[in-house]
Design an enzyme around this catalytic site. Structure first.
Site, short mmCIF file in Angstrom:
data_model
loop_
_atom_site.label_atom_id
_atom_site.label_comp_id
_atom_site.label_asym_id
_atom_site.label_seq_id
_atom_site.Cartn_x
_atom_site.Cartn_y
_atom_site.Cartn_z
N HIS A 253 0.86 -1.21 0.00
CA HIS A 253 0.00 0.00 0.00
C HIS A 253 0.88 1.24 0.00
O HIS A 253 2.10 1.16 0.14
CB HIS A 253 -1.01 -0.01 1.15
N HIS B 185 1.44 3.96 1.88
CA HIS B 185 1.98 4.75 2.99
C HIS B 185 3.51 4.84 2.93
O HIS B 185 4.19 3.89 2.53
CB HIS B 185 1.55 4.15 4.33
N ASP C 244 5.90 4.76 5.08
CA ASP C 244 6.77 3.80 5.78
C ASP C 244 6.86 2.47 5.05
O ASP C 244 7.61 1.57 5.44
CB ASP C 244 6.32 3.61 7.25
N HIS C 245 6.12 2.34 3.93
CA HIS C 245 6.17 1.13 3.10
C HIS C 245 6.76 1.39 1.72
O HIS C 245 7.08 0.45 1.00
CB HIS C 245 4.76 0.54 2.96
N HIS D 12 -7.47 -0.60 5.60
CA HIS D 12 -6.43 0.30 6.11
C HIS D 12 -6.23 1.44 5.10
O HIS D 12 -6.24 2.61 5.45
CB HIS D 12 -5.15 -0.49 6.31
N ASP E 256 -0.21 -3.76 6.29
CA ASP E 256 -0.86 -3.22 7.50
C ASP E 256 -2.34 -3.61 7.57
O ASP E 256 -3.16 -2.89 8.13
CB ASP E 256 -0.77 -1.68 7.51
N HIS F 259 4.54 -4.58 10.86
CA HIS F 259 4.92 -3.87 12.10
C HIS F 259 5.01 -4.84 13.27
O HIS F 259 4.28 -5.84 13.31
CB HIS F 259 3.89 -2.79 12.45
FE FE Z 1 2.72 0.89 8.14
ZN ZN Z 2 0.06 1.74 6.51
#
Ligand code: FE
Ligand code: ZN
Length: 262
Positions: free
Chosen positions: A61, A63, A65-66, A117, A136, A174
């Site tokens: 996805h 985001h 942090d990915h 999410h 996530d 995570h």
């Molecule tokens: Fe994340």
């Molecule tokens: Zn995420």
């Protein structure tokens, strides 16, 4: 099973990044792919330490942090970028959705749409080696926050993942397990498998070890978000919000909202 039909084994290792992200590095015969590389430097170090060549970049996805390391890794290695069709993914080469199948280091992965999410979140499931990369969406003992989707969408996505074979190993993005299971205990104080899992996870974290991957069987037994049909989970939701035990989706919505403030 004859050797030629045995699925190739992948070595799958977590590369920790930021506070609590796991970037998953899968490798075989000197080649690698990475799942959700939020941080290029962490991956470069891991590749160099293991003398691996990066063959593909896989994203669940959009985001940051990915995806934060995607462009730098593609530039450095020329690796193909796989990502969800329904989201803006930097430098994406293959736009994927439900029913697509991708081959990574000789292993076939089925793409599953798992919105909730985020709207276009996807997961990658390899039946032959019983591996799931789910970003996530499903976490060990919990699930992702509903940033873009509805409770009904997320409940359907989690139900889809819960139907995968019991032995499927769940590689989420995570390390939230202990906090998730402490919340789960508040939902289901009498679930003995959950109490054992919490103790096991606390012991792993005390030693600095990851609690991930888990398995679909363990999630089904202990993750309240996969257990919205269980009478104990329905009752806990009802205590939290009158009427929340009416349907599994109502129960899911109530415990997800409870977790947000727990
Ligand atoms: Fe994340
Ligand atoms: Zn995420």
């Amino acid at each position: 099973m004859p050797a030629e039909t045995a699925p190739p084994a992948l070595r799958i290792e977590p590369v920790p990044a930021f506070n609590d992200n796991y970037l998953w590095l899968a490798s075989r015969d000197g080649l690698a792919f990475v799942v959700d590389p939020g941080d290029a430097e962490a991956i470069e170090e891991a590749l160099a330490a293991r003398k691996l060549q990066l063959a593909a970049i896989v994203v669940t996805h959009h985001h940051g942090d990915h995806t934060g390391g995607v462009q730098a890794l593609k530039r450095a290695h020329g690796a193909a970028v796989y990502g969800p069709a329904g989201e803006p993914i930097p430098a994406r080469d293959a736009a994927l959705g439900e029913g697509d199948r991708v081959e990574l280091l000789g292993v076939a992965f089925d793409v599953l749409d798992v919105p909730g999410h985020t709207r276009g979140h996807i997961a990658y499931h390899a039946p032959s080696i019983e591996v799931l990369f789910c970003g996530d969406t499903l976490f060990a003992g919990g699930c992702g926050r509903l940033f873009e989707g509805t409770p009904a969408q997320m409940h359907a996505s989690l139900s889809k993942l819960a139907r995968l074979p019991d032995a499927t190993r769940v590689y989420c993005a995570h390390e939230y397990t202990v906090a998730n299971l402490r919340f789960a205990r508040a939902v289901e104080p009498d679930n003995a498998a959950l109490a054992r899992r919490l103790a096991d996870s606390e012991a792993l974290r005390a030693r600095g070890e990851p609690t991930v991957p888990s398995t679909i069987a363990l999630e089904r037994a202990t993750n309240p978000f996969l257990r919205c049909d269980e009478p104990a989970v329905r009752a806990a939701a009802e205590r939290r919000r009158k009427g929340a035990s009416a349907t599994a989706v109502d129960t899911f919505a109530a415990i997800r909202a409870w977790k947000d403030v727990y």
